[in-house]
Design a protein around this motif. Sequence first.
Motif, PDB file in Angstrom:
ATOM      1  N   MET A 141       0.832  -1.201   0.000  1.00  9.85           N
ATOM      2  CA  MET A 141       0.000   0.000   0.000  1.00  9.85           C
ATOM      3  C   MET A 141       0.870   1.257   0.000  1.00  9.85           C
ATOM      4  SD  MET A 141      -3.060  -1.004  -0.280  1.00  9.85           S
ATOM      5  CE  MET A 141      -4.018   0.477   0.125  1.00  9.85           C
ATOM      6  N   LEU A 142       1.970   1.236   0.741  1.00 10.84           N
ATOM      7  CA  LEU A 142       2.874   2.381   0.711  1.00 10.84           C
ATOM      8  C   LEU A 142       3.517   2.511  -0.665  1.00 10.84           C
ATOM      9  CD1 LEU A 142       5.181   3.837   3.303  1.00 10.84           C
ATOM     10  CD2 LEU A 142       6.244   3.080   1.188  1.00 10.84           C
ATOM     11  N   SER A 143       3.910   1.383  -1.241  1.00 11.73           N
ATOM     12  CA  SER A 143       4.515   1.389  -2.570  1.00 11.73           C
ATOM     13  C   SER A 143       3.560   1.973  -3.596  1.00 11.73           C
ATOM     14  CB  SER A 143       4.919  -0.041  -2.952  1.00 11.73           C
ATOM     15  OG  SER A 143       5.684  -0.052  -4.122  1.00 11.73           O
ATOM     16  N   GLY A 144       2.265   1.685  -3.438  1.00 12.36           N
ATOM     17  CA  GLY A 144       1.271   2.232  -4.356  1.00 12.36           C
ATOM     18  C   GLY A 144       0.942   3.681  -4.077  1.00 12.36           C
ATOM     19  N   MET A 145       0.699   4.020  -2.813  1.00 14.36           N
ATOM     20  CA  MET A 145       0.320   5.386  -2.465  1.00 14.36           C
ATOM     21  C   MET A 145       1.416   6.391  -2.778  1.00 14.36           C
ATOM     22  SD  MET A 145      -1.731   4.853   1.128  1.00 14.36           S
ATOM     23  CE  MET A 145      -3.413   4.208   1.137  1.00 14.36           C
ATOM     24  N   THR A 146       2.666   5.951  -2.695  1.00 13.22           N
ATOM     25  CA  THR A 146       3.786   6.835  -3.041  1.00 13.22           C
ATOM     26  C   THR A 146       4.106   6.787  -4.533  1.00 13.22           C
ATOM     27  OG1 THR A 146       5.402   5.092  -2.596  1.00 13.22           O
ATOM     28  CG2 THR A 146       4.842   6.576  -0.758  1.00 13.22           C
ATOM     29  N   ALA A 147       3.415   5.921  -5.268  1.00 12.99           N
ATOM     30  CA  ALA A 147       3.616   5.717  -6.710  1.00 12.99           C
ATOM     31  C   ALA A 147       4.958   5.072  -7.027  1.00 12.99           C
ATOM     32  CB  ALA A 147       3.461   7.030  -7.483  1.00 12.99           C
ATOM     33  N   SER A 148       5.663   4.571  -6.010  1.00 18.26           N
ATOM     34  CA  SER A 148       6.968   3.956  -6.241  1.00 18.26           C
ATOM     35  C   SER A 148       6.878   2.719  -7.130  1.00 18.26           C
ATOM     36  CB  SER A 148       7.614   3.583  -4.906  1.00 18.26           C
ATOM     37  OG  SER A 148       7.832   4.716  -4.102  1.00 18.26           O
ATOM     38  N   CYS A 149       5.810   1.943  -6.973  1.00 14.54           N
ATOM     39  CA  CYS A 149       5.690   0.698  -7.729  1.00 14.54           C
ATOM     40  C   CYS A 149       5.362   0.926  -9.199  1.00 14.54           C
ATOM     41  CB  CYS A 149       4.638  -0.209  -7.100  1.00 14.54           C
ATOM     42  SG  CYS A 149       2.966   0.465  -7.095  1.00 14.54           S
ATOM     43  N   PHE A 150       5.024   2.158  -9.569  1.00 19.12           N
ATOM     44  CA  PHE A 150       4.660   2.443 -10.950  1.00 19.12           C
ATOM     45  C   PHE A 150       5.847   2.905 -11.796  1.00 19.12           C
ATOM     46  CE2 PHE A 150       0.591   3.397  -8.628  1.00 19.12           C
ATOM     47  CZ  PHE A 150      -0.110   2.297  -9.106  1.00 19.12           C
ATOM     48  N   ARG A 151       6.977   3.137 -11.163  1.00 14.65           N
ATOM     49  CA  ARG A 151       8.135   3.623 -11.921  1.00 14.65           C
ATOM     50  C   ARG A 151       8.802   2.466 -12.659  1.00 14.65           C
ATOM     51  NH1 ARG A 151      13.063   3.173 -10.854  1.00 14.65           N
ATOM     52  NH2 ARG A 151      12.681   2.686  -8.663  1.00 14.65           N
ATOM     53  N   LEU A 152       9.271   2.759 -13.877  1.00 13.55           N
ATOM     54  CA  LEU A 152      10.023   1.790 -14.661  1.00 13.55           C
ATOM     55  C   LEU A 152      11.116   2.537 -15.421  1.00 13.55           C
ATOM     56  CD1 LEU A 152      10.449  -1.076 -15.798  1.00 13.55           C
ATOM     57  CD2 LEU A 152       8.791  -0.519 -17.597  1.00 13.55           C
ATOM     58  N   SER A 153      12.362   2.286 -15.054  1.00 15.42           N
ATOM     59  CA  SER A 153      13.490   2.877 -15.777  1.00 15.42           C
ATOM     60  C   SER A 153      14.546   1.799 -15.945  1.00 15.42           C
ATOM     61  CB  SER A 153      14.068   4.079 -15.019  1.00 15.42           C
ATOM     62  OG  SER A 153      14.449   3.728 -13.701  1.00 15.42           O
ATOM     63  N   VAL A 154      15.145   1.728 -17.133  1.00 18.68           N
ATOM     64  CA  VAL A 154      16.142   0.700 -17.398  1.00 18.68           C
ATOM     65  C   VAL A 154      17.322   1.288 -18.163  1.00 18.68           C
ATOM     66  CG1 VAL A 154      14.454  -1.177 -17.465  1.00 18.68           C
ATOM     67  CG2 VAL A 154      15.097  -0.044 -19.591  1.00 18.68           C
ATOM     68  N   HIS A 155      18.491   0.761 -17.872  1.00 14.46           N
ATOM     69  CA  HIS A 155      19.651   1.042 -18.698  1.00 14.46           C
ATOM     70  C   HIS A 155      19.465   0.293 -20.015  1.00 14.46           C
ATOM     71  CE1 HIS A 155      23.802   0.965 -20.161  1.00 14.46           C
ATOM     72  NE2 HIS A 155      24.008   2.012 -19.386  1.00 14.46           N
ATOM     73  N   ARG A 156      19.906   0.877 -21.103  1.00 18.49           N
ATOM     74  CA  ARG A 156      19.648   0.272 -22.415  1.00 18.49           C
ATOM     75  C   ARG A 156      20.400  -1.048 -22.605  1.00 18.49           C
ATOM     76  NH1 ARG A 156      16.517   3.297 -25.635  1.00 18.49           N
ATOM     77  NH2 ARG A 156      16.190   5.468 -25.003  1.00 18.49           N
ATOM     78  N   GLN A 157      21.389  -1.314 -21.777  1.00 20.90           N
ATOM     79  CA  GLN A 157      22.029  -2.630 -21.778  1.00 20.90           C
ATOM     80  C   GLN A 157      21.664  -3.430 -20.526  1.00 20.90           C
ATOM     81  OE1 GLN A 157      26.245  -2.073 -22.446  1.00 20.90           O
ATOM     82  NE2 GLN A 157      25.938  -1.410 -24.554  1.00 20.90           N
ATOM     83  N   LEU A 158      20.611  -2.977 -19.852  1.00 22.58           N
ATOM     84  CA  LEU A 158      20.019  -3.685 -18.709  1.00 22.58           C
ATOM     85  C   LEU A 158      21.008  -3.906 -17.573  1.00 22.58           C
ATOM     86  CD1 LEU A 158      17.806  -6.296 -20.607  1.00 22.58           C
ATOM     87  CD2 LEU A 158      17.290  -3.921 -20.019  1.00 22.58           C
ATOM     88  N   HIS A 159      21.803  -2.885 -17.280  1.00 16.99           N
ATOM     89  CA  HIS A 159      22.712  -2.970 -16.148  1.00 16.99           C
ATOM     90  C   HIS A 159      21.914  -3.081 -14.860  1.00 16.99           C
ATOM     91  CE1 HIS A 159      26.201  -0.841 -18.479  1.00 16.99           C
ATOM     92  NE2 HIS A 159      25.856  -1.989 -19.012  1.00 16.99           N
ATOM     93  N   LYS A 160      22.549  -3.626 -13.833  1.00 16.87           N
ATOM     94  CA  LYS A 160      21.825  -3.893 -12.593  1.00 16.87           C
ATOM     95  C   LYS A 160      21.484  -2.638 -11.805  1.00 16.87           C
ATOM     96  CE  LYS A 160      25.950  -4.855  -9.774  1.00 16.87           C
ATOM     97  NZ  LYS A 160      26.612  -5.876  -8.922  1.00 16.87           N
ATOM     98  N   ASP A 161      22.021  -1.471 -12.206  1.00 16.49           N
ATOM     99  CA  ASP A 161      21.658  -0.237 -11.519  1.00 16.49           C
ATOM    100  C   ASP A 161      20.311   0.308 -11.986  1.00 16.49           C
ATOM    101  OD1 ASP A 161      22.255   0.760 -14.054  1.00 16.49           O
ATOM    102  OD2 ASP A 161      23.258   2.550 -13.292  1.00 16.49           O
ATOM    103  N   SER A 162      19.673  -0.360 -12.943  1.00 19.33           N
ATOM    104  CA  SER A 162      18.413   0.145 -13.508  1.00 19.33           C
ATOM    105  C   SER A 162      17.355   0.500 -12.458  1.00 19.33           C
ATOM    106  CB  SER A 162      17.849  -0.870 -14.509  1.00 19.33           C
ATOM    107  OG  SER A 162      18.692  -1.007 -15.633  1.00 19.33           O
ATOM    108  N   PRO A 163      17.099  -0.364 -11.457  1.00 14.69           N
ATOM    109  CA  PRO A 163      16.038  -0.046 -10.490  1.00 14.69           C
ATOM    110  C   PRO A 163      16.293   1.199  -9.649  1.00 14.69           C
ATOM    111  CG  PRO A 163      16.513  -2.395 -10.475  1.00 14.69           C
ATOM    112  CD  PRO A 163      17.598  -1.748 -11.278  1.00 14.69           C
TER     113      PRO A 163
END
Length: 329
Positions: A43-65
Amino acid sequence: MNPNIDLNAKTVNVYPLPLTYSYAEAMHRILSDKGWFTLPKSMLSGMTASCFRLSVHRQLHKDSPTAYNWMAEHTVAAELIGVIAAQSAGYQFAPTFPLYQQKAIRDIRKSLDQGTGAIVWKDQFVVITGYDDHKQIFYYIDSPTATDGLELPYTRLGRNESPYWYYQIYEGQFETEIPQMIRESFIQAVYKAEVHDPMLPESQYACGLLAYDAIEQAFISGIYDADGAYETFMYYAICKKEAASYTREACRNWPELEATARHYEHLSAVYEEITTELSLNQGAAACFRHTKLLDLVRAAKNAEAAAIQSIRLLLREPIENRFHDVGLR
């Protein structure tokens, strides 16, 4: 680890991911301990909109999240749930870093004296839970299951392998209504899906729905970090599951979200399939894995696009009233 990996010749090194804190998990630990947030973490993840974010490195490096504008997003996250937050960030190689480090030490100790932990970046988000002035150390926990505090000398605060330092403390609360929190969180979901994070160079990162195009291109080209892809999808699979759980629960207050909840539930199921495919052993036929992964990524994009479109239909007026910047509040 070689980042130039051919999907047809390389499989993922499958290993249990460490239980580390995401920002939302660290925030939930502090606020729930303080009694300022009593609902589940989803519920916190949703209310803060944190769970809706999606960003990725174009070579899918592990720092993407963790590749996003921490200062902006974490400020909004706290405001959305009625929490007053203070934070600071920068680079440890800056000549002014020692001054900021001393201020951070004072701010964090003051917060701890008031019974409130602090979030700190230590190559992941960790929770500072105490300090010992005599020993000149902080105590911190670095995973949801941790019970014993690890030691962090004052002099090491902010000195990470990555060049960044960051901390956030919580100073109080203000009144906000649950229906308004839910409504605003879904407006932010649209913003995160449609707007590129201005802190990230578009040549290296993709955000929102466009992230799926970058993922697809990485899989087609074979030039990507396989272990990083696995970690990235494992992280976002949790986020999509929380988005589904949050939206389903939000239907109790707003039944019109039913279609959106179904879309997020489908999206979560697709992510589970993706993580399963990425975990397959080398015995799987490479051509089958290649086709299946691409099909699943496209299915995920379609499911998320459908969810965002359903939100836009429900919140057309407030979104349109924000003109070209749906993220304005």
